[in-house]
Design a protein around this motif. Structure first.
Motif, PDB file in Angstrom:
ATOM      1  N   SER A 577      15.249   4.213   2.751  1.00 31.79           N
ATOM      2  CA  SER A 577      14.782   5.580   2.503  1.00 31.79           C
ATOM      3  C   SER A 577      15.043   6.009   1.064  1.00 31.79           C
ATOM      4  CB  SER A 577      15.466   6.554   3.470  1.00 31.79           C
ATOM      5  OG  SER A 577      15.114   6.262   4.806  1.00 31.79           O
ATOM      6  N   VAL A 578      16.172   5.582   0.504  1.00 28.55           N
ATOM      7  CA  VAL A 578      16.470   5.917  -0.896  1.00 28.55           C
ATOM      8  C   VAL A 578      15.467   5.230  -1.817  1.00 28.55           C
ATOM      9  CG1 VAL A 578      18.206   5.876  -2.704  1.00 28.55           C
ATOM     10  CG2 VAL A 578      18.908   6.174  -0.328  1.00 28.55           C
ATOM     11  N   ILE A 579      15.179   3.951  -1.530  1.00 34.27           N
ATOM     12  CA  ILE A 579      14.204   3.218  -2.353  1.00 34.27           C
ATOM     13  C   ILE A 579      12.820   3.849  -2.232  1.00 34.27           C
ATOM     14  CG2 ILE A 579      13.092   0.965  -2.660  1.00 34.27           C
ATOM     15  CD1 ILE A 579      15.727  -0.275  -1.579  1.00 34.27           C
ATOM     16  N   ASP A 580      12.503   4.320  -1.042  1.00 38.35           N
ATOM     17  CA  ASP A 580      11.245   5.048  -0.810  1.00 38.35           C
ATOM     18  C   ASP A 580      11.162   6.263  -1.729  1.00 38.35           C
ATOM     19  OD1 ASP A 580       9.317   6.817   0.178  1.00 38.35           O
ATOM     20  OD2 ASP A 580      10.407   7.236   2.015  1.00 38.35           O
ATOM     21  N   THR A 581      12.205   7.063  -1.776  1.00 33.50           N
ATOM     22  CA  THR A 581      12.204   8.257  -2.634  1.00 33.50           C
ATOM     23  C   THR A 581      12.119   7.871  -4.102  1.00 33.50           C
ATOM     24  OG1 THR A 581      13.602   9.364  -0.992  1.00 33.50           O
ATOM     25  CG2 THR A 581      13.408  10.404  -3.150  1.00 33.50           C
ATOM     26  N   LEU A 582      12.780   6.790  -4.478  1.00 32.87           N
ATOM     27  CA  LEU A 582      12.695   6.318  -5.866  1.00 32.87           C
ATOM     28  C   LEU A 582      11.255   5.946  -6.214  1.00 32.87           C
ATOM     29  CD1 LEU A 582      14.263   5.678  -8.452  1.00 32.87           C
ATOM     30  CD2 LEU A 582      14.706   3.385  -7.520  1.00 32.87           C
ATOM     31  N   GLY A 583      10.547   5.363  -5.239  1.00 31.83           N
ATOM     32  CA  GLY A 583       9.127   5.061  -5.464  1.00 31.83           C
ATOM     33  C   GLY A 583       8.318   6.321  -5.702  1.00 31.83           C
ATOM     34  N   GLY A 587       6.220   7.019  -9.243  1.00 28.17           N
ATOM     35  CA  GLY A 587       4.774   7.190  -9.222  1.00 28.17           C
ATOM     36  C   GLY A 587       4.291   8.551  -9.659  1.00 28.17           C
ATOM     37  N   GLN A 588       5.204   9.490  -9.879  1.00 31.38           N
ATOM     38  CA  GLN A 588       4.795  10.835 -10.289  1.00 31.38           C
ATOM     39  C   GLN A 588       4.073  10.788 -11.630  1.00 31.38           C
ATOM     40  OE1 GLN A 588       8.058  13.556 -10.322  1.00 31.38           O
ATOM     41  NE2 GLN A 588       8.318  13.550  -8.096  1.00 31.38           N
ATOM     42  N   ALA A 597       5.249   0.296 -10.150  1.00 30.76           N
ATOM     43  CA  ALA A 597       6.662   0.395  -9.777  1.00 30.76           C
ATOM     44  C   ALA A 597       6.806   1.111  -8.442  1.00 30.76           C
ATOM     45  CB  ALA A 597       7.448   1.122 -10.861  1.00 30.76           C
ATOM     46  N   ALA A 598       5.990   2.125  -8.242  1.00 34.42           N
ATOM     47  CA  ALA A 598       6.040   2.855  -6.973  1.00 34.42           C
ATOM     48  C   ALA A 598       5.680   1.942  -5.808  1.00 34.42           C
ATOM     49  CB  ALA A 598       5.090   4.051  -7.022  1.00 34.42           C
ATOM     50  N   THR A 628       5.207   5.988   7.765  1.00 33.19           N
ATOM     51  CA  THR A 628       5.297   6.818   6.558  1.00 33.19           C
ATOM     52  C   THR A 628       5.092   5.983   5.299  1.00 33.19           C
ATOM     53  OG1 THR A 628       6.826   8.318   7.676  1.00 33.19           O
ATOM     54  CG2 THR A 628       6.767   8.405   5.274  1.00 33.19           C
ATOM     55  N   MET A 629       5.714   4.794   5.254  1.00 31.53           N
ATOM     56  CA  MET A 629       5.601   3.956   4.055  1.00 31.53           C
ATOM     57  C   MET A 629       4.173   3.444   3.860  1.00 31.53           C
ATOM     58  SD  MET A 629       8.455   4.463   2.961  1.00 31.53           S
ATOM     59  CE  MET A 629       7.867   3.711   1.464  1.00 31.53           C
ATOM     60  N   GLN A 630       3.500   3.114   4.964  1.00 34.79           N
ATOM     61  CA  GLN A 630       2.111   2.665   4.852  1.00 34.79           C
ATOM     62  C   GLN A 630       1.244   3.783   4.288  1.00 34.79           C
ATOM     63  OE1 GLN A 630       1.618  -0.619   5.873  1.00 34.79           O
ATOM     64  NE2 GLN A 630      -0.288  -0.461   4.725  1.00 34.79           N
ATOM     65  N   MET A 631       1.524   5.017   4.702  1.00 37.62           N
ATOM     66  CA  MET A 631       0.784   6.153   4.162  1.00 37.62           C
ATOM     67  C   MET A 631       1.042   6.306   2.662  1.00 37.62           C
ATOM     68  SD  MET A 631       1.328  10.217   4.810  1.00 37.62           S
ATOM     69  CE  MET A 631       2.820  10.080   3.837  1.00 37.62           C
ATOM     70  N   LYS A 632       2.278   6.104   2.237  1.00 35.04           N
ATOM     71  CA  LYS A 632       2.596   6.275   0.812  1.00 35.04           C
ATOM     72  C   LYS A 632       1.924   5.215  -0.046  1.00 35.04           C
ATOM     73  CE  LYS A 632       6.837   8.942   1.100  1.00 35.04           C
ATOM     74  NZ  LYS A 632       8.174   9.149   0.550  1.00 35.04           N
ATOM     75  N   ILE A 633       1.774   4.021   0.484  1.00 35.36           N
ATOM     76  CA  ILE A 633       1.025   3.003  -0.249  1.00 35.36           C
ATOM     77  C   ILE A 633      -0.419   3.463  -0.428  1.00 35.36           C
ATOM     78  CG2 ILE A 633       0.065   0.673  -0.051  1.00 35.36           C
ATOM     79  CD1 ILE A 633       2.734  -0.214   1.124  1.00 35.36           C
ATOM     80  N   GLY A 634      -0.984   4.038   0.628  1.00 34.17           N
ATOM     81  CA  GLY A 634      -2.336   4.585   0.515  1.00 34.17           C
ATOM     82  C   GLY A 634      -2.417   5.711  -0.500  1.00 34.17           C
TER      83      GLY A 634
END
Length: 926
Positions: A577-583, A587-588, A597-598, A628-634
């Protein structure tokens, strides 16, 4: 012969004389009757007047009877005939301008029951045909779950106009309340739903003008349905509805018992006229009678009763009354003066909802005692919970103090006290918090929880004799509290400064402990969580550098913990989850603008989830995390590859659907479903598949509206709804954009663009309402106020496509533009503000308000902030250069944007690509 009522002043002898002369006159041809009367009456003017009155009344009744017979004949003629693909079955009812029939589809395409309205032939003047056509346009614009939908419409071969509408099987709302023996509270909740439908119509620039029980049916599932917008009046400035001879034709477009004073007097009708009718409807629902009785429907009687007579004090058999709040609400709704009533159905519903929530109602200016009583009543459970919570915490504090005193005698008692504190914080701030967040309308309970627990935690932190265990428990409590205050990934009360302050207390405690005991896993885990929470909140506070530092610190702390053979699935999930937030931070656009990197971080987070599931296949957090992670990749792919992003969003939805039903019902996963629907819709829109996008936008809207309605103070729900409306408006406007027209469909695009722009106007109006609600809940938040200014400019720009500006419109536009200029001129202006201001000054109508030089400054700054890596910003820059008369730079910016897009045939209709190509073509021509 029809029976004619003789004058009430006639004597018995008069009756005989009048009847004899009246019968004789009727036996004569009509052209000979006047001569006969003059000769017979021989100067008796009173007798002459009475006979003339009787003959005139007879002729009137004959006309009515003829009309009735003709209508009956026509109704029988219509039954069984075909109108288009539909066959009429039976008459359902008759209104002021048309008859409604039950019908079915008869062409074999599919089976369905519908309601069809046709114009009465005896009334089919040009004015009525015009009015009927207008009704078709009105209904076509109203798509709402509580408004009967328009399905079709047309003209038969013999010139009969007809509308095909959704057939609603239901009961009049007053009969439904009576037959179901509804409580006052249930009636009020039903009424709030009716107000929602009326408010939607008003936002679509439509006034109903004939709200009454006949036009509000309730289906078996308890849902209300508004019918018959045939008398509705478009809120336009052209006056079409009032200049086509309807008044001259005798068309009465309201029901007197439910009409407002201004309707009866023939004055201008506004939204407050509908709120008056809603007031009559609510009065009838609560009391089972009308607020006043009309003995006859003459003009004099209507004016006297409706415009002058006070309403009867409401009473009811179920003891709903007396009730000062409800009486005040009804009195305000039924004020004779339009400006003194509720101006919108939304405001009316808000006061009713306030009554249901035991809040002060605006219709009643209560004193401090009244407001205190309301507060106590609506927070009865919360206050008892708070009292119990405070008592529990105080007892805990007392226990800690007592155990601290005992520790002077026995050291082990201090550890027992620490364990009690740990259990207390875990129970109240973890289990209780999780339970509250799943409940709609929980914002108030969360605020109470935060305020009370923070107060007592701060007192506990002052204890100088706390041991390591106690301090870790205290730090964990501060971290959980910060999540309640402002975690961007959870339900929160939107208190970012408070959350950062809580985390500062936690990290101070834990950093000191970690330095003293660097191998203590309990301390390190608490520290990693505190660093993660701080990084999350800073990322949403636009401090990308601070967020990345805290998140990287958290990842390093977790790495040390994961080396242990005892590492659990929960630990892997937390680290992921921390790595997810770092992504997210990487990506911002305005942070590091590094989508690669994201993507690496997101895929690493997925790997951590899979490792957790390899250890425990039923570990629910990781199963939710994969979706959730699959959505963020999208999300990362959406900007440049919407076709690829669509695949990922669908995959995420499949993962979500695979979860157990009890999991999917969680509030956070309900939000995720709405988000995935919105993201899929946006992808489809970017690919030019607008019809598919519209369907998904509608499904997402239904979920967001339900969440927002459950808790009017839920800021996250309102922001989610705002983002949805923003995306949908953008999609609808793109559908109307000629630069995106597929050549083969150019003619079709031209014919539908006006409808698309009308829909965009409706959505912008809804967005303005949502932003106003946001500001009511969080008045100190400047972002919604800036967004509202941009929306108002956009809304007026869309409206000016249909009409010329007036002085009030120009003044409002200048005020909104001044707000945007002030915000965008600041050195720290965000890309959101720069984008809103740039497009507002570039696109506003009339063109005299435009400032293309300032718009160009905004676009140049925004492009620089996003490191010239975002194609959409380069498109905006190209448009700004073109608007400023610099085609050379416009051409270069468009080329630069196109170079960033991957060459993919699946995205050949990609909106961004087509707009950049359009800019290339246009700039070359210049």
């Amino acid at each position: 012969m029809p029976k004619v009522r003789l004058p009430a002043t006639a004597s018995n002898d008069d009756f005989s004389r009048l009847e004899e002369l009246f019968d004789q006159a009727l036996s004569l041809p009509q052209q000979d009757r006047e001569t006969y009367l003059l000769d017979t009456c021989a100067g008796d003017t009173d007798l002459l007047a009475r006979l003339r009155a009787l003959l005139a009344a007879h002729e009137d009744e004959e006309q009515v009877s003829d009309l009735h017979r003709q209508t009956q004949k026509e109704e029988n003629t219509f039954q069984g005939r075909r109108l288009g693909p539909y066959e009429l079955e039976s008459l359902l009812g008759r209104g002021g301008m048309g008859a409604v029939y039950l019908a079915h589809r008869a062409d074999g395409q599919y089976e369905s029951k519908v309601a069809i309205k046709v114009v009465d032939l005896p009334l089919a003047t040009d004015a009525f045909y015009d009015r009927f056509k207008q009704e078709r346009q009105i209904l076509a614009r109203l798509t709402h779950p509580h408004i009967a939908r328009l399905l079709d419409g047309g003209v038969s071969e013999d010139g009969i106009l007809f509308l095909v509408m959704e057939h609603v099987e239901g009961t009049r709302i007053d009969d439904y309340c009576r037959s179901h023996k509804m409580t006052a509270e249930a009636k009020l909740r039903l009424f709030v739903a009716v107000c929602g439908a009326v408010q939607f119509a008003h936002q679509s620039l439509v006034i109903h003008r004939d709200l009454k029980p006949d036009n509000v049916l309730v289906s078996e599932d308890g849902a209300p349905h508004l019918l018959d917008f045939g008398t509705a009046k478009l809120m336009s400035s052209d006056g079409t509805a009032d200049t086509r001879g309807l008044t001259r034709e005798g068309f009465l477009s309201f029901t007197p018992a439910y009409a407002s004073p201004e309707q009866v007097l023939g004055r201008s009708v506004t939204t407050s006229s509908d709120t008056y009718s809603l007031g009559v409807l609510l009065y009838q629902m609560l009391t089972e009678r009308l607020p006043y009785e009309l003995n006859d429907f003459t003009a004099e009687e209507m004016i006297r009763v409706i415009c002058e007579q006070e309403i009867s004090p409401p009473t009811s058999a179920d003891r709903t009354f007396p009730d000062k709040d409800l009486e005040a609400i009804l009195a305000k709704a039924l004020r004779k003066e339009p400006e003194q009533r509720y101006q919108t159905a939304d405001a009316f519903a808000a006061d009713v909802q306030a009554y249901l929530d035991h809040l002060p109602v605006s219709a009643r200016r209560g004193n401090l005692r009244y407001r205190a009583r309301k507060f106590s009543r609506r927070h009865r459970l919360a206050l008892s919970f708070t009292a119990a919570l405070a008592l529990t915490l105080l007892m805990g504090v007392f226990a800690v103090l007592r155990q601290t005193h005992a520790a002077r005698v026995a050291e082990q008692n201090s550890e027992a006290s620490a364990k009690d504190l740990s259990q207390l914080s875990d129970t109240l701030l973890t289990e209780l918090d999780d339970a509250i967040k799943q409940l709609p309308g929980s914002t108030g309970a969360q605020q109470l929880l935060v305020a009370r627990v923070l107060e007592h935690l701060d007192r506990m932190a002052q204890n100088p004799r706390s041991n390591s265990f106690t301090k870790v428990s205290l730090a964990n409590a501060y971290v959980r509290l910060a999540s309640l205050q402002a975690s961007p990934y959870e339900q929160n009360i939107d208190d970012v400064p408070g959350a950062l302050h809580s985390l500062e207390k936690a990290t101070t405690i834990l950093t000191t402990l970690a330095a003293a005991t660097p191998s203590d896993a309990t301390v390190l885990l608490a520290l990693a969580r505190a660093q993660d929470a701080r990084g999350e909140i800073l990322s949403f506070a636009d401090d990308s550098a601070g967020a990345a530092k805290n998140l990287n610190d958290s990842v390093k702390t977790y790495e040390g913990l994961l080396k242990s053979p005892a590492a659990s699935p929960a630990l892997f999930f937390e680290a992921g989850s921390v790595i997810d937030t770092l992504g997210d931070v990487m990506g911002q656009d305005t942070g590091f603008a590094d989508p690669e990197a994201a993507l690496r971080d997101y895929r690493l987070a997925i790997d951590f989830d899979r490792r957790a599931l390899a250890m425990n296949p039923d570990f629910k957090p990781s199963r939710r995390g994969l979706a959730t992670m699959q959505m963020k990749i999208g999300n990362v792919e959406l900007d440049e590859q919407p076709a690829v992003a669509l695949i990922d969003f669908k995959a995420a939805m499949t993962m979500l659907d695979a979860l157990p039903a009890v999991e999917r019902s969680r509030l956070d996963l309900t939000r995720l479903r709405a988000l995935l629907l919105r993201k899929q819709a946006l992808s489809l829109s970017e690919l030019g598949r607008y019809a598919e996008a519209d369907s998904l936008f509608a499904q997402s809207t239904a979920i967001y509206m339900q969440i927002a309605a459950a808790d009017p103070k839920d800021l996250r729900a309102l922001r989610d709804l705002d983002r949805l409306l923003t995306n949908e408006t953008f999609s609808v406007e793109n559908e109307a954009d000629p630069s995106l027209t597929v050549p083969a469909a150019a003619q079709q695009q031209e014919s539908s663009s006006r409808q698309a722009l009308a829909r965009a106007e409706e959505l912008e109006a809804q967005r303005a309402v949502t932003l106003e609600k946001l500001l009511q809940v969080s008045p100190g938040d400047v972002i919604p106020s800036q967004e509202l200014a941009a929306v108002r400019v956009r809304l007026e720009t869309l409206r000016l496509a249909r009409r010329s500006p007036d002085d009030l419109t120009l003044r409002r536009d200048r005020e909104a533009l001044d707000t945007l200029r002030s915000a965008a001129s600041k050195e720290a202006a965000s890309t959101l503000v720069l984008d809103m201001a740039g497009h507002a000054f570039m696109d506003v109508r009339p063109t005299s308000l435009r400032d293309t030089a300032f718009a160009l400054q905004c676009m140049e700054r925004g492009t620089a902030l996003t490191h010239r890596k975002v194609p959409s910003w380069l498109l905006s820059l190209a448009q700004a250069y073109r608007a400023s008369g610099d085609p050379v730079r416009a051409l270069a910016s468009a080329r630069e944007g196109l170079a960033l897009l991957p060459q993919d045939n699946a995205d050949r209709n990609f909106r961004l690509r087509r707009q950049l190509e359009y800019e290339l073509k246009f700039s070359r021509k210049q």
